[in-house]
Design a protein around this motif. Structure first.
Motif, PDB file in Angstrom:
ATOM      1  N   VAL A 169       0.816  -1.225   0.000  1.00  9.56           N
ATOM      2  CA  VAL A 169       0.000   0.000   0.000  1.00  9.56           C
ATOM      3  C   VAL A 169       0.844   1.268   0.000  1.00  9.56           C
ATOM      4  CG1 VAL A 169      -1.779  -1.239   1.288  1.00  9.56           C
ATOM      5  CG2 VAL A 169      -0.206   0.266   2.521  1.00  9.56           C
ATOM      6  N   LYS A 170       2.152   1.121   0.150  1.00 12.93           N
ATOM      7  CA  LYS A 170       3.022   2.294   0.215  1.00 12.93           C
ATOM      8  C   LYS A 170       2.903   3.118  -1.055  1.00 12.93           C
ATOM      9  CE  LYS A 170       7.583   3.477   1.984  1.00 12.93           C
ATOM     10  NZ  LYS A 170       8.887   2.925   2.459  1.00 12.93           N
ATOM     11  N   GLY A 171       2.710   4.424  -0.869  1.00 10.08           N
ATOM     12  CA  GLY A 171       2.540   5.303  -2.010  1.00 10.08           C
ATOM     13  C   GLY A 171       1.088   5.508  -2.409  1.00 10.08           C
ATOM     14  N   ARG A 172       0.210   4.648  -1.899  1.00 11.09           N
ATOM     15  CA  ARG A 172      -1.216   4.779  -2.219  1.00 11.09           C
ATOM     16  C   ARG A 172      -2.040   5.147  -0.980  1.00 11.09           C
ATOM     17  NH1 ARG A 172      -4.019   0.393  -3.639  1.00 11.09           N
ATOM     18  NH2 ARG A 172      -2.663  -1.099  -2.559  1.00 11.09           N
ATOM     19  N   PHE A 173      -1.636   4.676   0.179  1.00  7.92           N
ATOM     20  CA  PHE A 173      -2.373   4.925   1.431  1.00  7.92           C
ATOM     21  C   PHE A 173      -1.594   5.907   2.294  1.00  7.92           C
ATOM     22  CE2 PHE A 173      -4.762   0.580   1.794  1.00  7.92           C
ATOM     23  CZ  PHE A 173      -5.235   0.746   0.497  1.00  7.92           C
ATOM     24  N   THR A 174      -2.338   6.708   3.051  1.00  7.72           N
ATOM     25  CA  THR A 174      -1.725   7.650   3.987  1.00  7.72           C
ATOM     26  C   THR A 174      -2.451   7.577   5.320  1.00  7.72           C
ATOM     27  OG1 THR A 174      -1.122   9.157   2.187  1.00  7.72           O
ATOM     28  CG2 THR A 174      -1.087  10.040   4.429  1.00  7.72           C
ATOM     29  N   ILE A 175      -1.692   7.342   6.384  1.00  9.50           N
ATOM     30  CA  ILE A 175      -2.260   7.298   7.725  1.00  9.50           C
ATOM     31  C   ILE A 175      -2.003   8.629   8.411  1.00  9.50           C
ATOM     32  CG2 ILE A 175      -0.147   6.323   8.742  1.00  9.50           C
ATOM     33  CD1 ILE A 175      -1.947   4.713  10.652  1.00  9.50           C
ATOM     34  N   SER A 176      -2.966   9.081   9.189  1.00  9.18           N
ATOM     35  CA  SER A 176      -2.796  10.332   9.931  1.00  9.18           C
ATOM     36  C   SER A 176      -3.601  10.255  11.223  1.00  9.18           C
ATOM     37  CB  SER A 176      -3.238  11.536   9.097  1.00  9.18           C
ATOM     38  OG  SER A 176      -4.614  11.442   8.761  1.00  9.18           O
ATOM     39  N   ARG A 177      -3.245  11.127  12.155  1.00  9.59           N
ATOM     40  CA  ARG A 177      -3.955  11.141  13.424  1.00  9.59           C
ATOM     41  C   ARG A 177      -4.245  12.567  13.842  1.00  9.59           C
ATOM     42  NH1 ARG A 177      -0.025   8.271  17.678  1.00  9.59           N
ATOM     43  NH2 ARG A 177      -1.310   9.313  19.235  1.00  9.59           N
ATOM     44  N   ASP A 178      -5.437  12.769  14.374  1.00 12.42           N
ATOM     45  CA  ASP A 178      -5.868  14.062  14.885  1.00 12.42           C
ATOM     46  C   ASP A 178      -6.057  13.891  16.381  1.00 12.42           C
ATOM     47  OD1 ASP A 178      -8.861  16.137  14.386  1.00 12.42           O
ATOM     48  OD2 ASP A 178      -7.090  16.380  15.639  1.00 12.42           O
ATOM     49  N   ASN A 179      -5.006  14.188  17.141  1.00 12.75           N
ATOM     50  CA  ASN A 179      -5.068  13.948  18.586  1.00 12.75           C
ATOM     51  C   ASN A 179      -6.165  14.775  19.254  1.00 12.75           C
ATOM     52  OD1 ASN A 179      -2.990  12.108  18.422  1.00 12.75           O
ATOM     53  ND2 ASN A 179      -1.408  13.531  19.104  1.00 12.75           N
ATOM     54  N   ALA A 180      -6.324  16.005  18.820  1.00 11.31           N
ATOM     55  CA  ALA A 180      -7.327  16.864  19.446  1.00 11.31           C
ATOM     56  C   ALA A 180      -8.740  16.360  19.187  1.00 11.31           C
ATOM     57  CB  ALA A 180      -7.180  18.292  18.938  1.00 11.31           C
ATOM     58  N   GLY A 181      -8.937  15.753  18.020  1.00  9.97           N
ATOM     59  CA  GLY A 181     -10.246  15.238  17.652  1.00  9.97           C
ATOM     60  C   GLY A 181     -10.448  13.768  17.971  1.00  9.97           C
ATOM     61  N   ASN A 182      -9.434  13.144  18.601  1.00 13.31           N
ATOM     62  CA  ASN A 182      -9.512  11.724  18.947  1.00 13.31           C
ATOM     63  C   ASN A 182      -9.893  10.854  17.756  1.00 13.31           C
ATOM     64  OD1 ASN A 182      -8.833  12.419  21.537  1.00 13.31           O
ATOM     65  ND2 ASN A 182     -10.801  11.940  22.445  1.00 13.31           N
ATOM     66  N   THR A 183      -9.282  11.133  16.617  1.00 11.00           N
ATOM     67  CA  THR A 183      -9.618  10.383  15.408  1.00 11.00           C
ATOM     68  C   THR A 183      -8.359  10.074  14.615  1.00 11.00           C
ATOM     69  OG1 THR A 183     -11.744  11.563  15.285  1.00 11.00           O
ATOM     70  CG2 THR A 183     -11.036  10.346  13.335  1.00 11.00           C
ATOM     71  N   MET A 184      -8.327   8.887  14.062  1.00  9.51           N
ATOM     72  CA  MET A 184      -7.241   8.476  13.165  1.00  9.51           C
ATOM     73  C   MET A 184      -7.858   8.218  11.795  1.00  9.51           C
ATOM     74  SD  MET A 184      -4.644   5.214  13.499  1.00  9.51           S
ATOM     75  CE  MET A 184      -5.986   4.028  13.569  1.00  9.51           C
ATOM     76  N   TYR A 185      -7.082   8.475  10.754  1.00 10.24           N
ATOM     77  CA  TYR A 185      -7.592   8.334   9.398  1.00 10.24           C
ATOM     78  C   TYR A 185      -6.697   7.429   8.562  1.00 10.24           C
ATOM     79  CZ  TYR A 185     -10.187  12.509  10.774  1.00 10.24           C
ATOM     80  OH  TYR A 185     -10.991  13.408  11.436  1.00 10.24           O
ATOM     81  N   LEU A 186      -7.299   6.877   7.516  1.00  7.60           N
ATOM     82  CA  LEU A 186      -6.537   6.166   6.498  1.00  7.60           C
ATOM     83  C   LEU A 186      -7.084   6.602   5.139  1.00  7.60           C
ATOM     84  CD1 LEU A 186      -4.299   4.046   5.998  1.00  7.60           C
ATOM     85  CD2 LEU A 186      -6.130   2.354   5.720  1.00  7.60           C
ATOM     86  N   GLN A 187      -6.306   7.416   4.449  1.00  4.66           N
ATOM     87  CA  GLN A 187      -6.672   7.834   3.100  1.00  4.66           C
ATOM     88  C   GLN A 187      -6.172   6.777   2.129  1.00  4.66           C
ATOM     89  OE1 GLN A 187      -8.463  10.584   1.974  1.00  4.66           O
ATOM     90  NE2 GLN A 187      -8.304   9.586  -0.037  1.00  4.66           N
ATOM     91  N   MET A 188      -7.079   6.213   1.365  1.00  4.17           N
ATOM     92  CA  MET A 188      -6.728   5.137   0.444  1.00  4.17           C
ATOM     93  C   MET A 188      -7.015   5.596  -0.983  1.00  4.17           C
ATOM     94  SD  MET A 188      -8.207   1.845   2.551  1.00  4.17           S
ATOM     95  CE  MET A 188      -9.918   2.269   2.246  1.00  4.17           C
ATOM     96  N   ASN A 189      -5.964   5.718  -1.762  1.00  2.13           N
ATOM     97  CA  ASN A 189      -6.088   6.130  -3.158  1.00  2.13           C
ATOM     98  C   ASN A 189      -5.710   4.981  -4.080  1.00  2.13           C
ATOM     99  OD1 ASN A 189      -6.706   8.767  -2.259  1.00  2.13           O
ATOM    100  ND2 ASN A 189      -4.545   9.359  -2.265  1.00  2.13           N
TER     101      ASN A 189
END
Length: 114
Positions: free
Chosen positions: A62-82
């Motif tokens: 998935v490297k190069g296609r997916f991006t993981i991120s975290r919003d500590n203030a919003g208590n949410t983690m994301y996974l953008q999948m392209n």
């Protein structure tokens, strides 16, 4: 700690999805957060992980296609999948490492049609 993944769905190959993981506790104490997936008949595999300081790593597939991120203030983690591929079809779940214990939530289904 409770986690709830959402954002899955049915898409065509080449399209994108963004998964969200809502966490019931403050994320500042989580050493590692990650996304995992399990396809039918296969073992669960790590897709992406992110540390408390934002260092991330990805599975080669998935490297190069997916991006993981975290919003500590919003208590949410994301996974953008392209550029999704049929091989990405699986149930995706999120997990966190807090004070030496892993917590894992229910998954969300991602289906990619060719």
């Amino acid at each position: 700690v409770q986690l709830q993944a959402s954002g899955g769905g049915l898409v065509q190959a080449g399209e994108s999805l963004r998964l969200s993981c809502a966490v019931s506790a403050s994320m500042f104490s989580f050493a590692v957060m990650g996304w995992y997936r399990q396809a039918p008949g296969k073992q669960r595999e790590s897709v992406a992980q992110i540390s408390s300081v934002g260092i991330s790593n990805y599975a080669p597939s998935v490297k190069g296609r997916f991006t993981i991120s975290r919003d500590n203030a919003g208590n949410t983690m994301y996974l953008q999948m392209n550029s999704l591929e049929p091989e990405d079809t699986a149930v995706y779940s999120c997990a966190v490492l807090s004070r030496g214990t892993w917590y894992r939530g229910q998954g969300t289904q991602v289906t990619v049609s060719s």
